[in-house]
Scaffold this active site. Structure first.
Site, short mmCIF file in Angstrom:
data_model
loop_
_atom_site.label_atom_id
_atom_site.label_comp_id
_atom_site.label_asym_id
_atom_site.label_seq_id
_atom_site.Cartn_x
_atom_site.Cartn_y
_atom_site.Cartn_z
N TYR A 128 -9.77 -10.49 -6.49
CA TYR A 128 -9.07 -11.02 -7.18
C TYR A 128 -9.17 -12.18 -8.14
CZ TYR A 128 -6.91 -7.27 -5.47
OH TYR A 128 -6.15 -5.87 -4.39
N ARG A 163 0.87 -0.82 0.02
CA ARG A 163 -0.56 -0.10 0.07
C ARG A 163 0.98 1.63 -0.22
NH1 ARG A 163 -2.22 -3.10 3.73
NH2 ARG A 163 -4.22 -3.87 3.47
N HIS A 167 -3.93 -8.48 3.93
CA HIS A 167 -5.83 -8.77 4.19
C HIS A 167 -6.80 -9.71 5.30
CE1 HIS A 167 -6.70 -7.57 -0.78
NE2 HIS A 167 -6.13 -6.45 0.61
N HIS A 197 -2.30 1.80 -6.24
CA HIS A 197 -3.69 1.14 -5.74
C HIS A 197 -3.57 0.11 -6.36
CE1 HIS A 197 -4.50 -0.43 -2.06
NE2 HIS A 197 -5.68 -0.87 -2.39
N ARG A 249 -1.06 -2.36 -6.59
CA ARG A 249 -0.91 -3.17 -5.66
C ARG A 249 -1.76 -4.20 -6.18
NH1 ARG A 249 -1.41 -4.70 -0.28
NH2 ARG A 249 -3.26 -5.00 0.99
N LYS A 299 -2.79 -2.35 7.47
CA LYS A 299 -4.15 -1.76 8.05
C LYS A 299 -4.14 -2.36 9.65
CE LYS A 299 -6.94 -0.38 4.33
NZ LYS A 299 -8.30 -0.60 3.70
#
Length: 308
Positions: free
Chosen positions: A286, A151, A277, A251, A254, A182
């Protein structure tokens, strides 16, 4: 569909929204349209709006859905209807709100945009005739975004080496970077050969820009840690110079990293870990990108893909 003129009660409700609630003129126009639709539906079926049932309202919703109105439009229309019946209920003019339990269909999430493999490689290998410090900097940025799927916040948070206040740092001897993602979750991200080489080249040039006390890996001409906006600006310039067919942002690289890795490996769990994630459902988007890619290949190449 043709709309009936508003009832007196609907007009009074709109006046209430305009004067008491001070709704914007654009919103009032949309609410007027929504209430006109409701009146037209009821008139077409000879129904009393003051005794409308949830079943009847659901039938109206299904008709609008059949007219190809999108989820956002339907949600706004239902909001206008729901608000009107709530207002009527406060005055005791209806016994129940027939719109309370109605919801618009969920809006599908758009697929993230990813570069094709050839475009991503061309962007990474592009060389501009510019200041060698700036050139090695953007090369390092591209390799870390596309080669490791970082990120942009993780990228600009990287330090040259670990110190107690580090959000992230590189460990070239182990071929990895430690990043803070995150939810303040830390993970190790592998660095491929091209990324390690790009980092090595940048570290040779970095002292020309970096302030003596600056721990950040990526610094701008003023010697301080780069911001996300600075990364976006330099990446945009690089993409234009490389002749990319679309606007490229951090992004997107990414997304490209994840999509290309999944196409090659098929390892959804592995891609989830590399991206950081928390839920596998986030990574599953994806698989839709991968299927989209395969569908295009099929349409272009298979003799049974299209009817003659």
């Amino acid at each position: 569909m043709p709309q009936s003129s508003l009832t007196d009660e609907q007009q009074r409700y709109l006046d209430f929204l305009r004067v008491q609630r001070r709704l914007a003129e654009r919103t009032l126009i949309l609410y007027t349209d929504a209430l006109g639709r409701l009146t037209a539906f009821a008139a077409a079926e000879d129904l009393d709006l003051m005794r409308l049932t949830t079943h009847q309202a659901r039938r109206f919703l299904a008709k609008m859905h059949g007219e190809r109105l999108g989820p956002r439009s339907l949600a706004l229309i239902l909001s206008a209807w729901r608000g009107w019946y709530r207002w009527l209920g406060q005055d005791g003019k209806v016994d129940a709100n027939p719109i309370t339990d109605l919801r618009a269909p969920k809006q599908g999430k758009p697929l993230p945009k990813a570069l094709g493999v050839d475009d991503a490689v061309r962007l990474a290998e592009h060389h501009q005739d510019q200041d060698p410090v700036a050139e090695t900097l953007i090369a390092c940025i591209v390799e870390l975004l596309y080669g490791s799927g970082l990120r942009v916040s993780e990228l600009v948070g990287l330090d040259v080496r670990f110190h107690p206040q580090s959000a992230g740092w590189i460990v070239p001897e182990d071929g990895e970077a430690q990043v803070l993602g995150k939810g303040s979750k830390r993970r190790a991200v592998p660095l491929g050969g091209p990324a390690l080489e790009a980092i090595r080249r940048w570290l040779v040039q970095r002292p020309q820009w970096a302030a003596d006390d600056e721990p950040a890996l990526l610094v701008g001409p003023r010697g301080r840690r780069m911001t996300a906006d600075q990364v976006r600006k330099r990446l945009k310039q690089r993409a234009i110079a490389a002749g990319m067919p679309t606007h490229v942002h951090p992004h997107m690289l990414r997304h490209s990293f994840a999509s290309h890795l999944l196409q090659s490996s098929g390892d959804l769990r592995g891609v989830q870990e590399l991206l950081g994630h928390a839920n596998i459902s986030t990574t599953q988007i994806y698989t839709r990108l991968d299927f989209q890619h395969l569908a295009k290949v099929y349409d272009a190449a298979h003799p049974r893909a299209k009817k003659k």
